[in-house]
Design a protein around this motif. Structure first.
Motif, PDB file in Angstrom:
ATOM      1  N   THR B  49       1.064  -1.930   2.848  1.00  0.00           N
ATOM      2  CA  THR B  49       0.865  -3.426   2.905  1.00  0.00           C
ATOM      3  C   THR B  49       2.069  -4.248   2.427  1.00  0.00           C
ATOM      4  OG1 THR B  49      -1.532  -3.059   2.483  1.00  0.00           O
ATOM      5  CG2 THR B  49      -0.620  -5.341   1.823  1.00  0.00           C
ATOM      6  N   THR B  50       2.804  -3.583   1.337  1.00  0.00           N
ATOM      7  CA  THR B  50       4.021  -4.187   0.692  1.00  0.00           C
ATOM      8  C   THR B  50       5.069  -4.280   1.999  1.00  0.00           C
ATOM      9  OG1 THR B  50       3.735  -2.884  -1.121  1.00  0.00           O
ATOM     10  CG2 THR B  50       5.855  -3.801  -0.699  1.00  0.00           C
ATOM     11  N   MET B  51       5.012  -2.965   2.879  1.00  0.00           N
ATOM     12  CA  MET B  51       6.134  -2.792   3.783  1.00  0.00           C
ATOM     13  C   MET B  51       5.746  -4.168   5.034  1.00  0.00           C
ATOM     14  SD  MET B  51       8.148  -0.465   3.412  1.00  0.00           S
ATOM     15  CE  MET B  51       8.303   0.715   2.201  1.00  0.00           C
ATOM     16  N   ASN B  52       4.364  -4.291   5.284  1.00  0.00           N
ATOM     17  CA  ASN B  52       4.128  -5.365   6.129  1.00  0.00           C
ATOM     18  C   ASN B  52       4.324  -6.649   6.006  1.00  0.00           C
ATOM     19  OD1 ASN B  52       3.375  -3.331   8.261  1.00  0.00           O
ATOM     20  ND2 ASN B  52       0.988  -3.474   7.478  1.00  0.00           N
ATOM     21  N   LEU B  53       4.370  -6.736   4.472  1.00  0.00           N
ATOM     22  CA  LEU B  53       4.445  -8.137   3.949  1.00  0.00           C
ATOM     23  C   LEU B  53       6.055  -8.562   4.293  1.00  0.00           C
ATOM     24  CD1 LEU B  53       2.116  -8.069   1.038  1.00  0.00           C
ATOM     25  CD2 LEU B  53       2.179  -9.797   2.666  1.00  0.00           C
ATOM     26  N   PHE B  54       6.880  -7.477   3.782  1.00  0.00           N
ATOM     27  CA  PHE B  54       8.315  -7.832   4.128  1.00  0.00           C
ATOM     28  C   PHE B  54       8.725  -7.933   5.385  1.00  0.00           C
ATOM     29  CE2 PHE B  54       9.008  -5.915  -0.310  1.00  0.00           C
ATOM     30  CZ  PHE B  54       9.909  -6.883  -0.837  1.00  0.00           C
ATOM     31  N   LEU B  55       7.805  -7.408   6.270  1.00  0.00           N
ATOM     32  CA  LEU B  55       8.061  -7.588   7.957  1.00  0.00           C
ATOM     33  C   LEU B  55       7.435  -8.676   8.318  1.00  0.00           C
ATOM     34  CD1 LEU B  55       8.142  -3.909   8.854  1.00  0.00           C
ATOM     35  CD2 LEU B  55      10.189  -5.421   8.772  1.00  0.00           C
ATOM     36  N   ASN B  56       6.799  -9.473   7.476  1.00  0.00           N
ATOM     37  CA  ASN B  56       5.687 -10.583   7.845  1.00  0.00           C
ATOM     38  C   ASN B  56       4.930 -10.224   9.343  1.00  0.00           C
ATOM     39  OD1 ASN B  56       5.234 -13.354   7.685  1.00  0.00           O
ATOM     40  ND2 ASN B  56       5.946 -13.505   9.713  1.00  0.00           N
ATOM     41  N   PHE B  57       4.456  -8.910   9.153  1.00  0.00           N
ATOM     42  CA  PHE B  57       3.413  -8.539   9.986  1.00  0.00           C
ATOM     43  C   PHE B  57       1.910  -9.065   9.396  1.00  0.00           C
ATOM     44  CE2 PHE B  57       6.039  -4.777  11.672  1.00  0.00           C
ATOM     45  CZ  PHE B  57       6.496  -5.604  12.755  1.00  0.00           C
ATOM     46  N   ILE B  58       1.983  -9.273   8.271  1.00  0.00           N
ATOM     47  CA  ILE B  58       0.972 -10.081   7.711  1.00  0.00           C
ATOM     48  C   ILE B  58       1.555 -11.108   6.547  1.00  0.00           C
ATOM     49  CG2 ILE B  58      -1.048  -8.121   7.854  1.00  0.00           C
ATOM     50  CD1 ILE B  58      -0.012  -7.249   5.135  1.00  0.00           C
ATOM     51  N   LEU B 163      11.608   1.962   4.897  1.00  0.00           N
ATOM     52  CA  LEU B 163      11.178   3.265   5.030  1.00  0.00           C
ATOM     53  C   LEU B 163       9.819   3.491   4.799  1.00  0.00           C
ATOM     54  CD1 LEU B 163      14.289   4.886   3.875  1.00  0.00           C
ATOM     55  CD2 LEU B 163      14.003   4.425   6.438  1.00  0.00           C
ATOM     56  N   ASP B 164       9.026   3.659   5.593  1.00  0.00           N
ATOM     57  CA  ASP B 164       7.396   3.921   5.475  1.00  0.00           C
ATOM     58  C   ASP B 164       7.008   5.384   5.659  1.00  0.00           C
ATOM     59  OD1 ASP B 164       4.946   3.549   4.771  1.00  0.00           O
ATOM     60  OD2 ASP B 164       4.077   2.483   6.505  1.00  0.00           O
ATOM     61  N   GLU B 165       7.156   6.053   4.549  1.00  0.00           N
ATOM     62  CA  GLU B 165       6.658   7.443   4.804  1.00  0.00           C
ATOM     63  C   GLU B 165       7.551   8.173   5.514  1.00  0.00           C
ATOM     64  OE1 GLU B 165       2.618   8.069   4.379  1.00  0.00           O
ATOM     65  OE2 GLU B 165       2.207   6.543   3.085  1.00  0.00           O
ATOM     66  N   PRO B 166       8.793   8.111   5.628  1.00  0.00           N
ATOM     67  CA  PRO B 166       9.863   8.588   6.839  1.00  0.00           C
ATOM     68  C   PRO B 166       9.852  10.195   6.726  1.00  0.00           C
ATOM     69  CG  PRO B 166      11.383   7.917   5.012  1.00  0.00           C
ATOM     70  CD  PRO B 166       9.850   7.650   4.418  1.00  0.00           C
ATOM     71  N   THR B 167       9.625  10.982   5.576  1.00  0.00           N
ATOM     72  CA  THR B 167       9.842  12.401   5.477  1.00  0.00           C
ATOM     73  C   THR B 167       8.483  13.066   5.855  1.00  0.00           C
ATOM     74  OG1 THR B 167       9.478  12.153   3.243  1.00  0.00           O
ATOM     75  CG2 THR B 167      11.703  12.449   4.162  1.00  0.00           C
ATOM     76  N   SER B 168       7.348  12.046   6.226  1.00  0.00           N
ATOM     77  CA  SER B 168       6.042  12.675   6.539  1.00  0.00           C
ATOM     78  C   SER B 168       6.027  13.591   7.635  1.00  0.00           C
ATOM     79  CB  SER B 168       5.088  11.549   6.580  1.00  0.00           C
ATOM     80  OG  SER B 168       3.878  12.022   7.045  1.00  0.00           O
ATOM     81  N   GLY B 169       5.712  14.910   7.577  1.00  0.00           N
ATOM     82  CA  GLY B 169       5.679  15.696   8.663  1.00  0.00           C
ATOM     83  C   GLY B 169       6.873  16.415   9.061  1.00  0.00           C
ATOM     84  N   ASP B 187      25.151   4.458  -0.238  1.00  0.00           N
ATOM     85  CA  ASP B 187      26.801   4.611  -0.573  1.00  0.00           C
ATOM     86  C   ASP B 187      27.489   3.127   0.150  1.00  0.00           C
ATOM     87  OD1 ASP B 187      26.277   6.266  -2.481  1.00  0.00           O
ATOM     88  OD2 ASP B 187      27.122   7.825  -0.980  1.00  0.00           O
ATOM     89  N   GLU B 188      26.929   2.860   1.371  1.00  0.00           N
ATOM     90  CA  GLU B 188      27.356   1.797   2.121  1.00  0.00           C
ATOM     91  C   GLU B 188      26.859   0.454   1.739  1.00  0.00           C
ATOM     92  OE1 GLU B 188      26.276   2.694   6.109  1.00  0.00           O
ATOM     93  OE2 GLU B 188      27.185   4.629   6.352  1.00  0.00           O
ATOM     94  N   GLY B 189      25.949   0.501   0.924  1.00  0.00           N
ATOM     95  CA  GLY B 189      25.531  -0.807  -0.008  1.00  0.00           C
ATOM     96  C   GLY B 189      24.221  -1.302   0.704  1.00  0.00           C
ATOM     97  N   LYS B 190      23.619  -0.569   1.310  1.00  0.00           N
ATOM     98  CA  LYS B 190      22.239  -0.746   1.917  1.00  0.00           C
ATOM     99  C   LYS B 190      21.286  -0.830   0.524  1.00  0.00           C
ATOM    100  CE  LYS B 190      23.721  -0.389   6.047  1.00  0.00           C
ATOM    101  NZ  LYS B 190      24.118  -1.568   6.809  1.00  0.00           N
ATOM    102  N   ALA B 191      20.291  -1.890   0.527  1.00  0.00           N
ATOM    103  CA  ALA B 191      19.187  -1.825  -0.333  1.00  0.00           C
ATOM    104  C   ALA B 191      17.882  -1.195   0.531  1.00  0.00           C
ATOM    105  CB  ALA B 191      18.764  -3.192  -0.530  1.00  0.00           C
ATOM    106  N   ILE B 192      17.609  -0.280  -0.076  1.00  0.00           N
ATOM    107  CA  ILE B 192      16.443   0.798   0.512  1.00  0.00           C
ATOM    108  C   ILE B 192      15.229   0.784  -0.086  1.00  0.00           C
ATOM    109  CG2 ILE B 192      16.044   3.015   1.580  1.00  0.00           C
ATOM    110  CD1 ILE B 192      19.024   3.439   1.752  1.00  0.00           C
ATOM    111  N   LEU B 193      14.206   0.298   0.529  1.00  0.00           N
ATOM    112  CA  LEU B 193      12.903   0.397   0.046  1.00  0.00           C
ATOM    113  C   LEU B 193      12.022   1.477   0.772  1.00  0.00           C
ATOM    114  CD1 LEU B 193      10.612  -0.443  -2.066  1.00  0.00           C
ATOM    115  CD2 LEU B 193      10.077  -2.341  -0.476  1.00  0.00           C
TER     116      LEU B 193
END
Lengths: 486, 247
Positions: B49-58, B163-169, B187-193
């Motif tokens: 839900t948090t991811m979807n809110l950041f992407l404005n899907f909801i 990243l929404d459960e990117p290592t799953s599977g 290291d390149e300066g990205k903010a990663i959630l």
């Protein structure tokens, strides 16, 4: 952005089995329909030309008024290659005679009923049935399918607006479906030229308008597909809904409109009409016969007491005068019958027009019906085809009978069969004069409708197609604005 | 460690569905440049839900999700310029090749300057072998598709990555490669959630770890604070504790 989305749509379609299937199916069906149409048109033209030639020869060989028989042959129109309309249902020829109203008989379907069984495969049919189905198949999963495959979500993690996406879907799918159509259609048009079919500038414009209306019909169905896809989350649901819409619009609504109109407006059948006409004519003929009998009796009164030779000389002397009197009376009687028939037919025609208008109005709920009406108008194979020819034939009948009367006066030929009975038996005299030249006879004028006159009649149906398209595009937009991308 | 103003920020972010089902309850978090923030939690904890809110899907019921200073539900198109997303199960166009997929998704991401060579280099960087670059995606394994998804995120070149459960599977080798890539991106300066169930990997690469349960952020600790702590025990403790509390 828009061009990237459109390019993706086209590329995806080009790589899909749908495209290959459509290309093959469209090429085969379109080329087959045009080829069949060309052959059918050429056969109709041969029939028309042969019949016209025979009629001309008959007139050349005719030497008296009895043998001068006029016939009207319906002229085929090259646009019927694309849309046969009711061409095969309406009779090909009508006899022109003073005694009865012209009626076109011997339609292709009545002569070869096997054709009526499956109807003709013309391009109009392909647009209405096959291509509308392809349009649905191209778009039923446009949105819901992308959602199911997960690509919709990834696409919308980017700065893509929903409007752009929807427009790109529409444009991409349209190009993907219309492009495979253009190739066989172009080949078909070249075939028409190669087969030596003469087309005027108006014919070419009519063909372009016909193809344009066909493309608009496909676009409308693509928009409907897109719209349903934008309101459903599963492509299987979208497909089922669209299948129901397709069956309703292509199969049910146009027929239901006609059936409903038929039950709402009551019109006597052809046999009822014929019965009414013949009853009236029989009454008039009976009265006429009684009048003639009385007149004949009166005419014979002076011959009482005359010898046979004197009586015959008296009758010969009076013959022309009596014939003119008889003719006058007969014409008055015929005019009455004709007037009655005209009035009856006018009433029936009004009712038929009312029924047709109602049927068209109801059928036009379906865009397929609008397209069919456009196609038939352009190919001049619409419901008015028979009326136009009947009106022209009726006018021609007046001209031709007038011409015969003129010839009658000029030659002194009574124009009928003279039967003489005496002690030696019967003597038949077909005509007294021979060697009448009919080369100056009036010729039948085929009812021609110019494209300029047709175009205003198409505007309503084109507008309906446009409104349907816009309505469903609006619905797809509303549906997609609320669409859950997750 | 957060060193600059946050690139990703949730302020009192709440999402309530019909019938008063609260999927996310007053979430506050921030992720700065060069930071990896891992959200741990069970199914239905509110991570997606948090991811979807950041992407404005909801749309949020209240509060805000902010990406690079842009409130997502106010300017969704603009906000999406600053964020890339990799889902648990990357789905791309099966009839396109890896390079064609990259080309399409980077173009709609606003990057039209890349060449085929750039695509191939990024694919190599994420560990996709050269011979697979021009193969159709329909034959790709889940791991290969994930690599393509990460390549797309890299090429989008945004300040934030979700990243929404990117290592799953993913198998352990692919998981390790993925961790290495994440570290490089940080290291390149990205903010990663990143939302994940993988406690081990979360502890290994995260600068901050949050634990969510029933829509609430029940624990948030920095890598410094987690040193010497058993994250698995903490996770179980907070999950169980919260459950007891709500029981």
């Amino acid at each position: 952005m828009l061009s990237t989305l459109i390019q993706k749509e086209i590329r995806a379609l080009l790589l899909s089995p749908k495209f290959s299937l459509t290309l093959v199916a469209c090429s085969v069906l379109i080329l087959l329909s045009i080829y069949t149409g060309i052959n059918e048109y050429k056969a109709s033209m041969r029939l028309y030309e042969t019949a016209s030639q025979i009629e001309s020869t008959n007139f050349q060989e005719a030497r008296n008024l009895m043998s001068a028989q006029a016939m009207v042959h319906r002229q085929p129109n090259p646009i019927q290659i694309f849309s046969t309309g009711i061409h095969f249902d309406v009779g090909r020829l009508a006899n022109i005679a003073r005694w009865y109203d012209p009626n076109f008989t011997r339609s292709i379907y009545s002569e070869t009923p096997v054709f009526a069984l499956f109807r003709m495969l013309d391009l109009s049919f392909i647009f209405q049935v096959i291509l509308t189905l392809f349009a649905v198949l191209f778009t039923y999963d446009a949105i819901s399918g992308e959602k199911e495959s997960g690509t919709l979500k990834l696409t919308f993690t980017n700065s893509v607006s929903r409007a752009q996406y929807l427009i790109a879907k529409m444009i991409g799918s349209s190009i993907g479906l219309l492009a495979p159509l253009l190739i066989p259609i172009l080949i078909g048009l070249i075939m028409i030229q190669l087969f030596g079919i003469h087309l005027t500038t108006e014919d070419w414009l009519s063909i372009l308008l016909f193809l344009g209306s066909g493309f608009v019909l496909i676009l409308v169905f693509m928009i409907i597909g897109l719209s349903i896809s934008a309101w459903t989350s599963k492509s299987s649901t979208s497909f089922l809904v669209l299948l129901a819409i397709w069956i309703s619009t292509v199969m049910i609504i146009p027929r239901a409109g006609v059936i409903a109109a038929d039950s709402m407006v009551n019109i006597p059948s052809d046999s009822e009409l014929a019965s009414q006409k013949s009853t009236f004519a029989a009454e008039k003929n009976s009265t006429f016969s009684k009048e003639l009998s009385a007149i004949y009796a009166k005419r014979n009164e002076p011959t009482q007491g005359m010898s046979r030779e004197e009586a015959r000389a008296y009758r010969d002397e009076k013959e022309w005068e009596w014939m003119e009197e008889d003719d006058k009376l007969r014409k008055e009687k015929d005019a009455e019958i004709s007037e009655y028939n005209t009035k009856l037919m006018s009433e029936i025609s009004n009712k038929r027009n009312e029924k047709a208008r109602l049927a068209f109005t109801l059928a036009r709920i379906s865009p397929v019906a609008s397209f069919q009406l456009i196609a038939m108008k352009l190919s001049q194979t619409d419901l008015d085809l028979k009326t136009r020819y009947l009106e022209s034939a009726t006018r021609y009948k007046t001209e031709f009978t007038g011409y015969l009367e003129q010839k009658q006066k000029e030659t002194g030929d009574p124009g009928g069969i003279r039967i003489e009975m005496n002690a030696d038996g019967f003597k038949f005299d077909m005509s007294r004069s021979t060697g009448i030249d009919f080369s100056d006879r009036p010729r039948f004028q085929h009812p021609e409708v110019s494209l300029k006159a047709i175009i205003p009649q198409l505007l309503g149906d084109f507008s309906l197609l446009g409104i349907t398209g816009l309505l469903f595009f609006g619905l797809s937009f509303i549906g997609f604005l609320r669409y859950d991308m997750r | 460690m957060q060193t600059t103003s946050p690139v990703l920020e949730a302020i009192n972010l709440t999402k309530t569905y019909d019938y008063h089902v609260t999927a996310l309850d007053n979430l506050n978090l921030s992720v700065g440049r060069g930071e990896i923030y891992s959200l741990l939690g069970g199914n239905g904890a509110g991570k997606t839900t948090t991811m979807n809110l950041f992407l404005n899907f909801i749309e949020p019921s209240s509060g805000k999700a902010i990406v690079n200073g842009v409130v997502t539900h106010e300017e969704p198109i603009k906000a999406k310029q600053y964020v890339a997303f990799v889902s648990e199960n990357v789905q791309l166009y099966g009839q396109f090749t890896a390079v064609q997929n990259l080309d399409f998704f980077t173009r709609i991401g606003g990057n039209t300057h890349y060449t085929q060579r750039d695509y191939e280099q990024v694919l190599l960087r994420v560990g996709l072998q050269k011979e697979a670059h021009h193969r159709k995606l329909s034959g790709f394994s889940k791991g290969m598709r994930q690599k393509c998804g990460i390549a797309i995120a890299i090429l989008k070149n945004t300040p934030a990555i979700l990243l929404d459960e990117p290592t799953s599977g993913l198998d352990p080798k692919a998981g390790n490669e993925f961790s290495r890539l994440l570290a490089e991106l940080r290291d390149e300066g990205k903010a990663i959630l990143m939302s994940t169930h993988d406690i081990f990997r979360a502890k290994e690469i995260s600068d901050t770890v949050g634990i969510m349960n029933q829509g609430k952020l029940v624990m948030q600790k920095s890598a410094e604070e987690l040193k010497g702590e058993n994250l698995e025990s903490l996770y179980l403790h907070f999950m169980a504790g919260y459950m007891e509390e709500t029981a």
